[in-house]
Design a protein around this motif. Sequence first.
Motif, PDB file in Angstrom:
ATOM      1  N   GLU A 262       0.838  -1.208   0.000  1.00  0.00           N
ATOM      2  CA  GLU A 262       0.000   0.000   0.000  1.00  0.00           C
ATOM      3  C   GLU A 262       0.874   1.261   0.000  1.00  0.00           C
TER       4      GLU A 262
ATOM      5  N   ARG B  53       2.265   1.627  -3.539  1.00  0.00           N
ATOM      6  CA  ARG B  53       1.272   2.062  -4.529  1.00  0.00           C
ATOM      7  C   ARG B  53       0.769   3.481  -4.259  1.00  0.00           C
ATOM      8  N   GLY B  54       1.118   4.046  -3.097  1.00  0.00           N
ATOM      9  CA  GLY B  54       0.735   5.427  -2.780  1.00  0.00           C
ATOM     10  C   GLY B  54      -0.671   5.567  -2.256  1.00  0.00           C
ATOM     11  N   THR B  55      -1.290   4.438  -1.824  1.00  0.00           N
ATOM     12  CA  THR B  55      -2.666   4.530  -1.334  1.00  0.00           C
ATOM     13  C   THR B  55      -2.716   4.727   0.179  1.00  0.00           C
TER      14      THR B  55
ATOM     15  N   GLU C 262      -1.513   7.185   1.984  1.00  0.00           N
ATOM     16  CA  GLU C 262      -1.893   8.556   2.321  1.00  0.00           C
ATOM     17  C   GLU C 262      -3.383   8.791   2.032  1.00  0.00           C
ATOM     18  N   THR C 263      -3.874   8.138   0.975  1.00  0.00           N
ATOM     19  CA  THR C 263      -5.300   8.282   0.627  1.00  0.00           C
ATOM     20  C   THR C 263      -6.169   7.796   1.783  1.00  0.00           C
ATOM     21  N   ILE C 264      -5.842   6.599   2.282  1.00  0.00           N
ATOM     22  CA  ILE C 264      -6.705   6.031   3.329  1.00  0.00           C
ATOM     23  C   ILE C 264      -6.525   6.795   4.644  1.00  0.00           C
ATOM     24  N   LEU C 265      -5.301   7.292   4.888  1.00  0.00           N
ATOM     25  CA  LEU C 265      -5.071   8.020   6.145  1.00  0.00           C
ATOM     26  C   LEU C 265      -5.786   9.377   6.149  1.00  0.00           C
TER      27      LEU C 265
ATOM     28  N   PHE D 249       5.413   6.669   7.576  1.00  0.00           N
ATOM     29  CA  PHE D 249       6.028   7.526   6.542  1.00  0.00           C
ATOM     30  C   PHE D 249       7.537   7.333   6.500  1.00  0.00           C
TER      31      PHE D 249
ATOM     32  N   ILE E 188      -2.979  13.911   8.866  1.00  0.00           N
ATOM     33  CA  ILE E 188      -2.199  12.722   8.503  1.00  0.00           C
ATOM     34  C   ILE E 188      -0.950  12.686   9.385  1.00  0.00           C
TER      35      ILE E 188
ATOM     36  N   ARG F  23     -10.980  15.165   9.753  1.00  0.00           N
ATOM     37  CA  ARG F  23     -10.891  14.465   8.458  1.00  0.00           C
ATOM     38  C   ARG F  23     -12.260  14.338   7.793  1.00  0.00           C
TER      39      ARG F  23
ATOM     40  N   ALA G 199       0.211  12.306  -4.197  1.00  0.00           N
ATOM     41  CA  ALA G 199       0.594  11.113  -3.436  1.00  0.00           C
ATOM     42  C   ALA G 199      -0.619  10.289  -3.032  1.00  0.00           C
ATOM     43  N   THR G 200      -1.847  10.853  -3.199  1.00  0.00           N
ATOM     44  CA  THR G 200      -3.032  10.077  -2.831  1.00  0.00           C
ATOM     45  C   THR G 200      -3.493   9.274  -4.046  1.00  0.00           C
ATOM     46  N   ALA G 201      -2.921   8.072  -4.159  1.00  0.00           N
ATOM     47  CA  ALA G 201      -3.226   7.225  -5.314  1.00  0.00           C
ATOM     48  C   ALA G 201      -4.540   6.476  -5.101  1.00  0.00           C
ATOM     49  N   LEU G 202      -4.962   5.743  -6.139  1.00  0.00           N
ATOM     50  CA  LEU G 202      -6.219   4.997  -6.078  1.00  0.00           C
ATOM     51  C   LEU G 202      -5.925   3.510  -5.905  1.00  0.00           C
ATOM     52  N   TYR G 203      -6.874   2.787  -5.324  1.00  0.00           N
ATOM     53  CA  TYR G 203      -6.698   1.338  -5.180  1.00  0.00           C
ATOM     54  C   TYR G 203      -6.823   0.690  -6.553  1.00  0.00           C
TER      55      TYR G 203
ATOM     56  N   PHE H   6     -14.967   5.258   0.133  1.00  0.00           N
ATOM     57  CA  PHE H   6     -14.673   6.456   0.925  1.00  0.00           C
ATOM     58  C   PHE H   6     -15.961   7.114   1.438  1.00  0.00           C
TER      59      PHE H   6
ATOM     60  N   ARG I   1     -13.632  11.101  -5.132  1.00  0.00           N
ATOM     61  CA  ARG I   1     -13.359  10.579  -3.787  1.00  0.00           C
ATOM     62  C   ARG I   1     -13.387  11.709  -2.750  1.00  0.00           C
TER      63      ARG I   1
END
Lengths: 401, 251
Positions: free
Chosen positions: A213, A216-218, A220-223, A399, B55, B78, B87-91, B103, B150
């Motif tokens: 994860e 793949r850079g995801t 930060e998305t989930i956080l 990180f 974050i 949040r 930096a916020t990539a997709l699954y 989400f 998202r």
Amino acid sequence: MSVRNIGIVYRKELTEWLRDRRTLISTVLVPLLAFPILMVGMTSLMAVMMSKAEKEVPKVMVIHGENSPELVAALHASKDLEIVPYADDWKDQISNKEIRAAVEIPSGFDASLNGKSPLTVQIHYYQGEVKSEYGAGHVEDSLKSFRDEFVKKILEAKNLPDSLISPFRLERHNVAPPEKVSGAALGGLLGYMVILLSMTGAIYPAIDLTAGEKERGTMETILSSPLSRVDLVLGKFFLVLSASLATAILSIISMGASFYLVGHSSAMAKKDAAVFQLHIGVPTVLSVFLMALPLAVLFAAVLLTIALFAKSYKEAQSYLTPMTFIVVIPAVASLLPGFDLTPKLALIPILSTSLVCKEIVAGTFHWNYILLILLSSSVYAAAALFIAVKMFQRESVLFRS
Amino acid sequence: MIEARGLSKRFQDKKRGEIRAVENVSFTCQPGKIYGLLGANGAGKTTTLRLLATILEPTDGTAVICGHDVVEEPEKVRASVGFLSTATALYPRLTAQELVEYFGRLNGLDEPTLNKRVDDIFNRLDMNGFRDRRCDKLSTGMKQKTSIARTLVHDPPVMIFDEPTLGLDVMTARTITAFIRECRNNGKTVIFSTHVMSEVEKLCDTIGIIQSGKLLAEGPLDQLRQKYSENDLEEIFVKVVAPHSVAAEAH
């Protein structure tokens, strides 16, 4: 902590996991196919080779038979042997598998049969080579029947009965119940396999859900979502645990099916097939899984924590591959004969579970040990899960770069 | 509304010792306005925005977003924020729709509300052609739209963009800048970081210039022009940053 959110994360991770071709191969395909292919294939091949070796009439050379025409004639007369002419390089011929064995008859053998001190007939063969071992066996049988005939003649001449050759018979009888017999033989493997597979089944998802994860850079998305980190790690943990148990369950089903197939295969001789006819019931298998469950929790939590620490997939793999050895060594040690549970050993994770599984499969239930092991491994598992949750809250780990 | 109060973030590095990524940064972003955080690479933009998005946790100071403190109530913060960065990539193994729904659920939306919102957003962003396509099969533009969807699914009052156009082609970058404007027009509080002067000139109501973790200058573009007697933003930026760069290098 929110059960709803843990469930949402779990369902999403499950969806992604089931769509990953590598997962299907490592968790489903390999455990389902490896055992049947290995066991059925190998045992059929072995059975074919053995029966071929058994049926072969071995080429045998006679050394120094000049003064012993009676014995040589008896060897020539045997239908199970093909006597070839003597050559000086008989040792090489055995090594090169040109002949299977050589019989060395001491000089004056025939003459020594009548009263003198007994002489030794030597059989030369290639140890470990199946066909040579069978050949040597045929030679030994021929020599034994020659000896019995010789004694018989003497007894007849003196009007004594044949039974003097063997005045009594010997028979062995097993009184241990079948589950204990199989437990002592191959059944001990069950606990070992469940432990090892629940570990290997967790490695790939643990890496994919953490270091994968990050790569793949995801992460930060989930956080950046309102999800709490405790819910995130628990959702991921339950998926890794599911993968680990799925691998172990599928492998055990496939192992059971393979044993059944081999045990009932017509290619196997009856006595060999009996080894594979395990008498392990469903309650025993369930007990083994129950004992292994805290261990699977421990593996899932430890692997998640270590893999989270890694920056990339590759780094995580290099951390986790040596973990397999840490699990294999105590698990293998427990299979050693005479290695039994003691109160101190019951506190050592992996080793204790492996030992108690061996006992359970053999039909012995030491309840005090079972409870102690369940308790101690549950404590280890809870501690590992706690550390995993804490690690997910550390910025320096999430990180790390 | 975003209110940063003395935000500071220090990291420990084995080789370099303590790194002060953000130092005592305070500013305010108003609803219906765009705040641009302008700075060179490594100036502290990303760390500042990550602190706002919770974050990362601040070493000192705090920020209040829509009435919620980033230290005390990070999960509520949040829920009020849409965070978008390169930096916020997709699954990769989820479809565009599954990702947006995921989400939405994490933001606490119930199924009927979620379904309605997803349909609205997919229609608005013209995403229906690829809603069932896996994210690893999407083009860069489609991925950006999915990322926007998202961030919008829970209709947050605050939007945080960390160099959102970095590495994108002109057309995709325009989609993003149009989206940022639309957020402002809808009354959202917007903060975005960049090192592209033209983007700041075109979009921002207030500009903050950041260097070595410190906020060195702040104000509307006209005010900065007057203060530094320069018309060109690039010249203003150099005037603000140069003395501190020399000092930082000497240090």
